[in-house]
Write a protein that holds these residues in place. Structure first.
Motif, PDB file in Angstrom:
ATOM      1  N   LEU A 151       0.835  -1.207   0.000  1.00  9.76           N
ATOM      2  CA  LEU A 151       0.000   0.000   0.000  1.00  9.76           C
ATOM      3  C   LEU A 151       0.870   1.258   0.000  1.00  9.76           C
ATOM      4  O   LEU A 151       0.596   2.212  -0.720  1.00  9.76           O
ATOM      5  CB  LEU A 151      -0.900   0.009   1.242  1.00  9.76           C
ATOM      6  N   ALA A 152       1.927   1.219   0.818  1.00 17.79           N
ATOM      7  CA  ALA A 152       2.822   2.379   0.885  1.00 17.79           C
ATOM      8  C   ALA A 152       3.421   2.648  -0.496  1.00 17.79           C
ATOM      9  O   ALA A 152       3.549   3.799  -0.926  1.00 17.79           O
ATOM     10  CB  ALA A 152       3.921   2.141   1.918  1.00 17.79           C
ATOM     11  N   GLU A 153       3.753   1.580  -1.192  1.00 14.44           N
ATOM     12  CA  GLU A 153       4.343   1.739  -2.525  1.00 14.44           C
ATOM     13  C   GLU A 153       3.328   2.332  -3.509  1.00 14.44           C
ATOM     14  O   GLU A 153       3.664   3.186  -4.326  1.00 14.44           O
ATOM     15  CB  GLU A 153       4.832   0.373  -3.011  1.00 14.44           C
ATOM     16  N   LYS A 154       2.072   1.883  -3.389  1.00 12.25           N
ATOM     17  CA  LYS A 154       1.021   2.451  -4.255  1.00 12.25           C
ATOM     18  C   LYS A 154       0.850   3.944  -3.982  1.00 12.25           C
ATOM     19  O   LYS A 154       0.691   4.739  -4.905  1.00 12.25           O
ATOM     20  CB  LYS A 154      -0.316   1.740  -3.996  1.00 12.25           C
ATOM     21  N   TRP A 155       0.860   4.299  -2.708  1.00  9.94           N
ATOM     22  CA  TRP A 155       0.750   5.724  -2.357  1.00  9.94           C
ATOM     23  C   TRP A 155       1.916   6.498  -2.966  1.00  9.94           C
ATOM     24  O   TRP A 155       1.739   7.537  -3.560  1.00  9.94           O
ATOM     25  CB  TRP A 155       0.784   5.897  -0.836  1.00  9.94           C
ATOM     26  N   ARG A 156       3.107   5.938  -2.769  1.00  5.35           N
ATOM     27  CA  ARG A 156       4.306   6.619  -3.244  1.00  5.35           C
ATOM     28  C   ARG A 156       4.241   6.834  -4.757  1.00  5.35           C
ATOM     29  O   ARG A 156       4.509   7.925  -5.256  1.00  5.35           O
ATOM     30  CB  ARG A 156       5.523   5.784  -2.848  1.00  5.35           C
ATOM     31  N   SER A 158       1.652   6.943  -6.657  1.00  7.39           N
ATOM     32  CA  SER A 158       0.602   7.869  -7.081  1.00  7.39           C
ATOM     33  C   SER A 158       0.947   9.317  -6.711  1.00  7.39           C
ATOM     34  O   SER A 158       0.352  10.247  -7.241  1.00  7.39           O
ATOM     35  CB  SER A 158      -0.749   7.462  -6.499  1.00  7.39           C
ATOM     36  N   LEU A 159       1.897   9.495  -5.794  1.00  9.48           N
ATOM     37  CA  LEU A 159       2.281  10.857  -5.406  1.00  9.48           C
ATOM     38  C   LEU A 159       3.417  11.420  -6.255  1.00  9.48           C
ATOM     39  O   LEU A 159       3.710  12.616  -6.198  1.00  9.48           O
ATOM     40  CB  LEU A 159       2.686  10.901  -3.929  1.00  9.48           C
ATOM     41  N   GLU A 160       4.054  10.549  -7.054  1.00 10.65           N
ATOM     42  CA  GLU A 160       5.110  11.022  -7.952  1.00 10.65           C
ATOM     43  C   GLU A 160       4.503  12.083  -8.859  1.00 10.65           C
ATOM     44  O   GLU A 160       3.510  11.841  -9.534  1.00 10.65           O
ATOM     45  CB  GLU A 160       5.613   9.870  -8.840  1.00 10.65           C
ATOM     46  N   GLY A 161       5.084  13.254  -8.871  1.00  9.62           N
ATOM     47  CA  GLY A 161       4.583  14.304  -9.762  1.00  9.62           C
ATOM     48  C   GLY A 161       3.354  15.027  -9.238  1.00  9.62           C
ATOM     49  O   GLY A 161       2.825  15.908  -9.905  1.00  9.62           O
ATOM     50  N   ILE A 165      -0.679  19.899  -2.144  1.00  8.18           N
ATOM     51  CA  ILE A 165      -0.086  19.900  -0.802  1.00  8.18           C
ATOM     52  C   ILE A 165      -0.288  18.519  -0.173  1.00  8.18           C
ATOM     53  O   ILE A 165      -1.380  17.959  -0.247  1.00  8.18           O
ATOM     54  CB  ILE A 165      -0.794  20.942   0.098  1.00  8.18           C
ATOM     55  N   VAL A 166       0.760  17.995   0.456  1.00  8.93           N
ATOM     56  CA  VAL A 166       0.617  16.754   1.214  1.00  8.93           C
ATOM     57  C   VAL A 166       0.892  17.052   2.681  1.00  8.93           C
ATOM     58  O   VAL A 166       1.925  17.629   3.022  1.00  8.93           O
ATOM     59  CB  VAL A 166       1.589  15.662   0.704  1.00  8.93           C
ATOM     60  N   VAL A 167      -0.061  16.701   3.527  1.00  8.44           N
ATOM     61  CA  VAL A 167       0.127  16.806   4.976  1.00  8.44           C
ATOM     62  C   VAL A 167       0.250  15.378   5.486  1.00  8.44           C
ATOM     63  O   VAL A 167      -0.678  14.579   5.334  1.00  8.44           O
ATOM     64  CB  VAL A 167      -1.071  17.516   5.643  1.00  8.44           C
ATOM     65  N   ALA A 168       1.409  15.039   6.048  1.00  8.25           N
ATOM     66  CA  ALA A 168       1.661  13.627   6.334  1.00  8.25           C
ATOM     67  C   ALA A 168       2.251  13.446   7.725  1.00  8.25           C
ATOM     68  O   ALA A 168       2.851  14.350   8.299  1.00  8.25           O
ATOM     69  CB  ALA A 168       2.593  13.051   5.280  1.00  8.25           C
ATOM     70  N   ALA A 178       6.336   7.081   1.680  1.00  2.00           N
ATOM     71  CA  ALA A 178       5.410   7.335   0.565  1.00  2.00           C
ATOM     72  C   ALA A 178       5.345   8.824   0.223  1.00  2.00           C
ATOM     73  O   ALA A 178       5.325   9.199  -0.948  1.00  2.00           O
ATOM     74  CB  ALA A 178       4.010   6.812   0.923  1.00  2.00           C
ATOM     75  N   ALA A 179       5.339   9.667   1.247  1.00  2.00           N
ATOM     76  CA  ALA A 179       5.070  11.098   1.026  1.00  2.00           C
ATOM     77  C   ALA A 179       6.327  11.889   0.676  1.00  2.00           C
ATOM     78  O   ALA A 179       6.234  12.996   0.166  1.00  2.00           O
ATOM     79  CB  ALA A 179       4.411  11.701   2.266  1.00  2.00           C
ATOM     80  N   GLN A 180       7.510  11.312   0.960  1.00  2.00           N
ATOM     81  CA  GLN A 180       8.711  12.118   0.764  1.00  2.00           C
ATOM     82  C   GLN A 180       9.020  12.365  -0.723  1.00  2.00           C
ATOM     83  O   GLN A 180       9.872  13.199  -1.035  1.00  2.00           O
ATOM     84  CB  GLN A 180       9.920  11.495   1.476  1.00  2.00           C
ATOM     85  N   VAL A 181       8.312  11.691  -1.633  1.00  2.00           N
ATOM     86  CA  VAL A 181       8.506  12.008  -3.055  1.00  2.00           C
ATOM     87  C   VAL A 181       7.929  13.389  -3.380  1.00  2.00           C
ATOM     88  O   VAL A 181       8.253  13.965  -4.407  1.00  2.00           O
ATOM     89  CB  VAL A 181       7.870  10.945  -3.996  1.00  2.00           C
TER      90      VAL A 181
END
Ligand SMILES: [Zn+2]
Length: 420
Positions: A151-156, A158-161, A165-168, A178-181
């Motif tokens: 799941l973390a990989e899917k999040w990561r 999907s967050l590429e590009g 704003i991401v609040v994590a 996941a969010a650091q991308v």
């Protein structure tokens, strides 16, 4: 005057939304619950792009995570409601049907969507959110959930590009990875009392070393980012260039975990333009959603309802349970929506309940009783939930003492049915 209504979606979407609302109304009339999920499904069947079309020209915020997403969604909605009207899904209706229903039943320009963890990629793709809140990732019911790292990989991915704003949560290694991308991610110390699912680094597989609230990978660069916002005993504090801002926080909803959820919601709302003081007061006025933390009466006994669905959620729930009340009720079922396999009971630190008297109930209450025996917790098994509550109340000192009545998903619903 601020523009608070979104422009109309395309005709096909409008017709589909109308059909969906009619289905929902019929479902309600037949006594089949709120009907929002089935109504949304009808809309999507008629217009597969309904989610994207309904999102157009709106400001969408998405909230996801294994635990706390319903509560955090309601907090963010309340906080943004201080700016202008907000459309949001009904408690827990966090798949596409529920999202579509939320947006087709309201024209509000601001939308806050709770998204099931597995639905995050498609929700991002369809709704092009301005802001995403990522709370935590841990295993849900054993036989239902995908693997946490997957799941973390899917999040990561999907967050590429992603340009919003991401609040994590800075405290959850899976979420951070996941969010650091997203370069400009805003980190909140949102807590992680549950670490078993983040024992190894999602980046390299090496062990993660925990030191108090800090964590870092023993091998690669992954480590806890410095949080931009965190809670103190009575405030939410935010760091910014040149100092710290503190906003008073006073919640009706109990538990440290919910103070941290409030910090996340407050941060997100502020980033979308809400006044932090007004937002904090709006969050403070909230009571639990969908019966969570509700003070009720069951067969004349005062009770507070607490919902927990998985090991991480139970770890938090046990902390919320009042230590000064000497008895409590815990109900465990293992229906489809709970997960059929209750072996996760062995991962929950029920040892914390030592010194209290627990009435185990529910269809798998006997499994819980075995777990409590090994945990050294005094307990009894009573299959009838009403009888279970009465027995615990008596043991706590009488009907007038509010006892904690905790249940996993369907057990919690069973308690709600007998509550007033
Ligand atoms: Zn690593």
């Amino acid at each position: 005057m601020a523009k608070v209504a979104a422009p109309s979606p395309p005709a096909r979407t409008r017709v589909a939304a109308l059909a969906g609302r009619a289905t929902a109304a019929m479902s309600r009339a037949l006594g089949k619950g709120e009907g929002s999920v089935i109504g949304g499904r009808v809309t999507l069947a008629l217009d597969p792009h309904g989610l994207a079309n309904l999102s157009r020209s709106r400001t969408v915020a998405v909230v996801s995570g294994t635990n706390g997403k319903t509560t955090t969604t309601s907090m963010l909605s309340a906080a943004l409601g201080t700016v202008e009207p907000v459309a949001t899904n009904l408690a827990g209706a966090n798949m596409y049907g529920g999202m579509v229903s939320a947006m087709s039943s309201s024209r509000a320009r601001l939308v806050v969507l709770e998204a099931d963890e597995a639905h995050v990629p498609k929700t991002i793709e369809s709704t092009a959110p301005r802001l995403i809140v990522l709370l935590n990732l841990s295993r849900d019911q054993l036989d239902r959930a995908g693997e946490v790292r997957m799941l973390a990989e899917k999040w990561r991915n999907s967050l590429e590009g992603f340009s919003g704003i991401v609040v994590a949560n800075a405290d959850d290694p899976m979420v951070v990875w996941a969010a650091q991308v997203v370069r400009s991610a805003v980190w909140v110390a949102a807590g992680s009392s549950w670490r078993l699912d983040a024992a190894s680094c999602p980046n390299c597989g090496a062990q993660i070393d925990w030191n108090g609230g800090e964590w870092r990978c023993s091998s690669c660069e992954l480590r806890r980012p410095e949080p931009h916002a965190f809670v103190t005993s009575s405030t939410v504090a935010a760091r910014r260039v040149g100092g710290e801002v503190r906003v008073p926080l006073d919640l009706k909803i109990p538990g440290d975990v919910n103070r941290r959820n409030a910090a996340v919601a407050l941060t997100a709302a502020t980033l979308l333009g809400a006044d932090p003081h007004k937002a904090s007061r709006a969050i403070g006025r909230l009571e639990g959603t969908g019966g969570r933390f509700a003070s009720v009466t069951i067969a004349g006994c005062k009770a507070r309802l607490v919902l927990a669905k998985n090991p991480a959620g139970w770890t938090e729930a046990l902390r919320i349970a009042r230590p000064d009340v000497k008895a409590a009720v815990i109900g465990i079922n293992a229906r489809v929506q709970d997960g059929r396999d209750p072996s996760w009971l062995w991962d929950v630190p029920f040892e914390q309940l030592r010194g209290r008297f627990i009435v185990a109930t529910g269809e798998r209450g006997r499994d819980l009783a075995v777990r409590l025996r090994y945990a050294g917790v005094e307990h009894v098994f009573i299959s009838d939930p009403v009888n279970a509550v009465q027995t615990a109340a008596q043991r706590a000192g009488g009907n007038h003492i509010e006892i904690d009545v905790m249940g996993n998903y369907s057990a919690f619903q069973d308690f709600r049915k007998v509550a007033r």
